[in-house]
Design a protein around this motif. Sequence first.
Motif, PDB file in Angstrom:
ATOM      1  N   PHE B  43      38.224  50.464  28.938  1.00  0.00           N
ATOM      2  CA  PHE B  43      38.714  49.862  30.181  1.00  0.00           C
ATOM      3  C   PHE B  43      38.833  48.341  30.027  1.00  0.00           C
ATOM      4  CE2 PHE B  43      37.296  47.688  34.115  1.00  0.00           C
ATOM      5  CZ  PHE B  43      38.294  48.066  34.999  1.00  0.00           C
ATOM      6  N   TYR B  44      37.803  47.711  29.436  1.00  0.00           N
ATOM      7  CA  TYR B  44      37.827  46.261  29.259  1.00  0.00           C
ATOM      8  C   TYR B  44      38.744  45.840  28.097  1.00  0.00           C
ATOM      9  CZ  TYR B  44      34.222  45.398  32.786  1.00  0.00           C
ATOM     10  OH  TYR B  44      33.546  45.296  33.966  1.00  0.00           O
ATOM     11  N   THR B  45      38.827  46.675  27.067  1.00  0.00           N
ATOM     12  CA  THR B  45      39.750  46.361  25.965  1.00  0.00           C
ATOM     13  C   THR B  45      41.160  46.204  26.539  1.00  0.00           C
ATOM     14  OG1 THR B  45      38.441  47.977  24.729  1.00  0.00           O
ATOM     15  CG2 THR B  45      40.382  47.092  23.616  1.00  0.00           C
ATOM     16  N   GLN B  46      41.526  47.190  27.349  1.00  0.00           N
ATOM     17  CA  GLN B  46      42.862  47.188  27.923  1.00  0.00           C
ATOM     18  C   GLN B  46      43.070  46.003  28.868  1.00  0.00           C
ATOM     19  OE1 GLN B  46      43.763  50.830  30.044  1.00  0.00           O
ATOM     20  NE2 GLN B  46      45.734  50.018  30.749  1.00  0.00           N
ATOM     21  N   LYS B  47      42.070  45.762  29.726  1.00  0.00           N
ATOM     22  CA  LYS B  47      42.186  44.669  30.703  1.00  0.00           C
ATOM     23  C   LYS B  47      42.342  43.309  30.011  1.00  0.00           C
ATOM     24  CE  LYS B  47      40.985  45.668  35.271  1.00  0.00           C
ATOM     25  NZ  LYS B  47      40.671  44.986  36.510  1.00  0.00           N
ATOM     26  N   LEU B  48      41.528  43.063  28.991  1.00  0.00           N
ATOM     27  CA  LEU B  48      41.581  41.775  28.301  1.00  0.00           C
ATOM     28  C   LEU B  48      42.882  41.640  27.505  1.00  0.00           C
ATOM     29  CD1 LEU B  48      38.678  41.456  29.288  1.00  0.00           C
ATOM     30  CD2 LEU B  48      38.075  40.550  27.059  1.00  0.00           C
ATOM     31  N   ASP B  49      43.307  42.750  26.900  1.00  0.00           N
ATOM     32  CA  ASP B  49      44.583  42.727  26.156  1.00  0.00           C
ATOM     33  C   ASP B  49      45.740  42.388  27.095  1.00  0.00           C
ATOM     34  OD1 ASP B  49      43.427  43.226  23.748  1.00  0.00           O
ATOM     35  OD2 ASP B  49      43.879  45.381  23.705  1.00  0.00           O
ATOM     36  N   GLU B  50      45.720  43.006  28.269  1.00  0.00           N
ATOM     37  CA  GLU B  50      46.784  42.757  29.243  1.00  0.00           C
ATOM     38  C   GLU B  50      46.862  41.277  29.621  1.00  0.00           C
ATOM     39  OE1 GLU B  50      46.616  47.092  31.496  1.00  0.00           O
ATOM     40  OE2 GLU B  50      45.998  45.289  32.583  1.00  0.00           O
ATOM     41  N   LEU B  51      45.688  40.655  29.720  1.00  0.00           N
ATOM     42  CA  LEU B  51      45.645  39.243  30.110  1.00  0.00           C
ATOM     43  C   LEU B  51      45.793  38.310  28.899  1.00  0.00           C
ATOM     44  CD1 LEU B  51      42.729  39.484  32.684  1.00  0.00           C
ATOM     45  CD2 LEU B  51      45.075  38.858  33.238  1.00  0.00           C
ATOM     46  N   SER B  60      31.828  29.757  26.645  1.00  0.00           N
ATOM     47  CA  SER B  60      30.913  29.087  27.565  1.00  0.00           C
ATOM     48  C   SER B  60      30.995  29.768  28.933  1.00  0.00           C
ATOM     49  CB  SER B  60      31.316  27.613  27.682  1.00  0.00           C
ATOM     50  OG  SER B  60      31.175  27.151  29.001  1.00  0.00           O
ATOM     51  N   ILE B  61      29.960  29.579  29.725  1.00  0.00           N
ATOM     52  CA  ILE B  61      29.921  30.171  31.067  1.00  0.00           C
ATOM     53  C   ILE B  61      31.083  29.630  31.917  1.00  0.00           C
ATOM     54  CG2 ILE B  61      28.336  28.527  32.198  1.00  0.00           C
ATOM     55  CD1 ILE B  61      27.973  32.352  32.421  1.00  0.00           C
ATOM     56  N   ASP B  62      31.579  28.431  31.544  1.00  0.00           N
ATOM     57  CA  ASP B  62      32.728  27.860  32.273  1.00  0.00           C
ATOM     58  C   ASP B  62      34.006  28.655  32.049  1.00  0.00           C
ATOM     59  OD1 ASP B  62      31.061  25.855  33.164  1.00  0.00           O
ATOM     60  OD2 ASP B  62      31.529  24.549  31.453  1.00  0.00           O
ATOM     61  N   ASP B  63      34.014  29.513  31.025  1.00  0.00           N
ATOM     62  CA  ASP B  63      35.205  30.327  30.763  1.00  0.00           C
ATOM     63  C   ASP B  63      35.269  31.568  31.643  1.00  0.00           C
ATOM     64  OD1 ASP B  63      36.085  28.651  28.676  1.00  0.00           O
ATOM     65  OD2 ASP B  63      34.695  29.625  27.266  1.00  0.00           O
ATOM     66  N   LEU B  64      34.234  31.743  32.449  1.00  0.00           N
ATOM     67  CA  LEU B  64      34.124  32.963  33.255  1.00  0.00           C
ATOM     68  C   LEU B  64      35.360  33.233  34.105  1.00  0.00           C
ATOM     69  CD1 LEU B  64      32.065  35.203  33.728  1.00  0.00           C
ATOM     70  CD2 LEU B  64      31.076  33.856  35.569  1.00  0.00           C
ATOM     71  N   SER B  65      35.905  32.151  34.702  1.00  0.00           N
ATOM     72  CA  SER B  65      37.014  32.354  35.634  1.00  0.00           C
ATOM     73  C   SER B  65      38.277  32.879  34.943  1.00  0.00           C
ATOM     74  CB  SER B  65      37.307  31.048  36.380  1.00  0.00           C
ATOM     75  OG  SER B  65      37.621  30.042  35.443  1.00  0.00           O
ATOM     76  N   LYS B  66      38.297  32.848  33.590  1.00  0.00           N
ATOM     77  CA  LYS B  66      39.449  33.415  32.875  1.00  0.00           C
ATOM     78  C   LYS B  66      39.426  34.944  32.899  1.00  0.00           C
ATOM     79  CE  LYS B  66      39.442  29.706  29.396  1.00  0.00           C
ATOM     80  NZ  LYS B  66      38.977  29.422  28.031  1.00  0.00           N
ATOM     81  N   LEU B  67      38.219  35.488  33.159  1.00  0.00           N
ATOM     82  CA  LEU B  67      38.036  36.936  33.025  1.00  0.00           C
ATOM     83  C   LEU B  67      38.430  37.687  34.290  1.00  0.00           C
ATOM     84  CD1 LEU B  67      34.634  36.748  31.149  1.00  0.00           C
ATOM     85  CD2 LEU B  67      36.806  37.549  30.185  1.00  0.00           C
ATOM     86  N   PRO B  68      38.822  38.946  34.133  1.00  0.00           N
ATOM     87  CA  PRO B  68      39.267  39.729  35.299  1.00  0.00           C
ATOM     88  C   PRO B  68      38.084  40.239  36.128  1.00  0.00           C
ATOM     89  CG  PRO B  68      39.307  41.094  33.330  1.00  0.00           C
ATOM     90  CD  PRO B  68      38.904  39.711  32.880  1.00  0.00           C
ATOM     91  N   PHE B  69      38.363  40.603  37.360  1.00  0.00           N
ATOM     92  CA  PHE B  69      37.342  41.189  38.235  1.00  0.00           C
ATOM     93  C   PHE B  69      37.177  42.670  37.918  1.00  0.00           C
ATOM     94  CE2 PHE B  69      38.912  37.730  41.106  1.00  0.00           C
ATOM     95  CZ  PHE B  69      37.737  37.015  41.152  1.00  0.00           C
ATOM     96  N   THR B  70      35.997  43.188  38.276  1.00  0.00           N
ATOM     97  CA  THR B  70      35.760  44.634  38.238  1.00  0.00           C
ATOM     98  C   THR B  70      35.454  45.054  39.672  1.00  0.00           C
ATOM     99  OG1 THR B  70      34.758  44.366  36.056  1.00  0.00           O
ATOM    100  CG2 THR B  70      34.404  46.477  37.156  1.00  0.00           C
ATOM    101  N   TYR B  71      36.062  46.161  40.089  1.00  0.00           N
ATOM    102  CA  TYR B  71      35.889  46.635  41.466  1.00  0.00           C
ATOM    103  C   TYR B  71      35.124  47.953  41.483  1.00  0.00           C
ATOM    104  CZ  TYR B  71      39.542  43.226  42.459  1.00  0.00           C
ATOM    105  OH  TYR B  71      40.266  42.066  42.568  1.00  0.00           O
ATOM    106  N   LYS B  72      34.561  48.252  42.647  1.00  0.00           N
ATOM    107  CA  LYS B  72      33.842  49.527  42.801  1.00  0.00           C
ATOM    108  C   LYS B  72      34.766  50.687  42.439  1.00  0.00           C
ATOM    109  CE  LYS B  72      30.505  51.825  45.690  1.00  0.00           C
ATOM    110  NZ  LYS B  72      29.234  51.280  46.103  1.00  0.00           N
TER     111      LYS B  72
END
Lengths: 143, 438
Positions: B43-51, B60-72
Motif C-alpha cells: 500500500f505504501y510502496t504504491q502511494k510513495l511511487d505515485e507521489l 528529517s522530521i521536517d520532511d514529514l509534510s511530503k508524505l501522504p496521509f493514511t485514513y481509517k
Amino acid sequence: MFIKQLSIFAENRKGCVAELAEVLANAGIEIRALYVADTSDFGIVRIIADKPEEAAKVLKEQGHTVSLTDVIAANLSDAPGGFARVVRTLSDHDIDVEYMYAFITRVSGNACVILRIKEAQQALDVFAKSGIAVLTSSAVYNM
Amino acid sequence: MSENQYPKYFQPEIECASREELTKLQSERLSAMVKRCYENVPFYTQKLDELGIKPEDITSIDDLSKLPFTYKQDLRDNYPYGLFAVPNEELVRIHASSGTTGKQTVVGYTRYDLDGWASGAARAIVAAGGHVGDKIHVSYGYGLFTGGLGLHDGATKLGATAIPVSSGNTARQIQILQDFDSDFLCCTPSYAMFIGETVRDMGIDPKTLTVRGGIFGAEAWSEEYRQKIQELLDIKAYDIYGLSEIAGPGVSYECEEQTGMHVCEDLYYPEIIDPDTGESLPDGTYGELVFTCIGKEALPLIRYRTRDICMLTREKCSCGRTLVKMGKPHGRSDDMLIIRGVNVFPSQVEHVILTLGLEPNYLIEVDRINNLDVMTVKIEMTPEMFSDTVRDIEALEKRISGTMQSVLGVSAKIRLVEPKTLARSEGKAVRVKDLRKI
C-alpha cells in the motif's frame, strides 16, 4: 398547622403513575387525596397520604424524585359559597395560591381544600382572623 | 519511602530530553520507518511511487509534510492484515477497534510495539503520581479493546501491582476498591462517574477509600466533568489518550499540572492539520490530530488521520517534561453532530449541563421532523432540581435551553426524565442517538 404533601416527578411515559401507586400500595400507604399537574412532557403527582415521611422514603428507595411540601388544609362547609369564601378571603389579602385541589371529607357536610401558598404563615393568620378553620396534620392523615 | 522520594518520571531521558535530542531521534526513526514501509507494505510502496517520493528523500522530521496521509478507510480496505509491515512470526498480540461505525480495524503488535505502548502507559501512571508498590485497579474492559490490557501492561512495566478487575458489576468494583486498598482507578470517565455516584448512593465516605488518583480516557470529557469525579471519589483525576490504530491508552498523558497531555512523541509523532486542506497548522491552533508511528514495527502508519480535533502546545511545563502537550480533544470529528448546519460536539452540551450545576447524566437525541433537525437533550431529574410547582421546573428547562442556545448556536429542546432512567455505561458512554434518516 401544615400538612406534608408528597410531590413526585413523573415523566410522561406509560405506566409511570401505576408504578408510583404500586410502591405506595406495597408499603401499606393510604392515599387521602391526589392531584396531577401535567405538561406535555412531565407531570407532578401530589399526594396527601396517611404516612408522608414513610411514603417519601419508600419512593426514594425505588429511585423516584420526591419532595415533601408544606400545604394548608382549609376546612369548609360543603355548601354553595363555602369554597368561594376561602378564595375570596385570600384574594382580598393579596395572597397568591400556587395551586389547590379540594375534596369532600367523610364528615357529612364538610369539605377540605388543599392550598399551596408561598406566604403560608400569612395565610394562616388571615384564616384565623376570618374564622376559617384549618385542619391539623393528624386530622388529615387519619381522615 | 515517603511519596516524594519516588521517581517523578518513568523515562526522564525521553520525557525531559532537549528538543535537539528529540528531533534527532525522531528524524532517525522517521527515515528508518519510511524505508520499512516502502519495502514491506505494498500500500505504501504504491502511494510513495505515485507521489514520486523515494525513502531516501526522507531524512528529517521536517520532511514529514511530503508524505501522504493514511485514513481509517485505508485500514478497512486492507482488512485485516494488509498494512502490517512484519511477518506473522513477529506478531505477539492483536487488538481491534470497536467498529461501531463500520468494519472494525485490526491492529497488530510486535514485542517491541507492546514494550513501547507499555512504556507510554507506565509514564502516564508515574505522571499521575503512581509508583512501585501502588495497586492499580483496572476497570477498563479487557479484550480486543485496548483499554484494559493497556493500563495493565503499563502497571506491570512500571513494577506496580495491576488488579485486572475489567468493567462491570459496579458493587463488586467498589468492594474491591475498599478491600484491596487500591491506589489508582483506571477506566472511562463516564464509568468513573458512575462508580462515584454509586459510592455516594451506598453512603460510603470517599475519604475512607485509599484511592489517590484516577487515570481516565477513551472518551472526550470536560474540565467540569473532571471536577465532579474528583469530588465524588476524593481523588485527582488524570486524562489519558490513545487510539487503537496508534496504540492503546498512553499515546499521551497528563502530568500534575492537568493542563494537557504530554505526547509520547518519541514513538508517535503528532501534527495538527487543517482537516479540509490537509495543511499543517502552527502550535496553539485547533485542527485535526495526525500521528506518524515512528516507534512501531507491526503497523507503522504514516500520517494517520485521527479525526480528533485538538491543539498542540510546546510551552515549558512546570512538571519538567519537554514532550509536546495536546489539549483535551473537543471530540472526535466523527462524533460531531451537524444540526441545521451548525457543528455541535456532545462535549459542549456536557459543558453547559455541568456549568449549570446539573448532574452529567444526559442523552442527546437528534431527529428530523418536517425536514428540520430537532435536537432534544434528555437530562435526569435530581432532588436539587425538583420543585412541586410546574412553573419552577419549566423555568429551569428554559434556563437550560437558553444557555444551550447561546453556547451551541442552535436551539435544543430540554426534556427532564426520571432519575437513573438513562443507561449508564461501563465502557464508552453512549451520549448521542441520531434518529435522522437521511
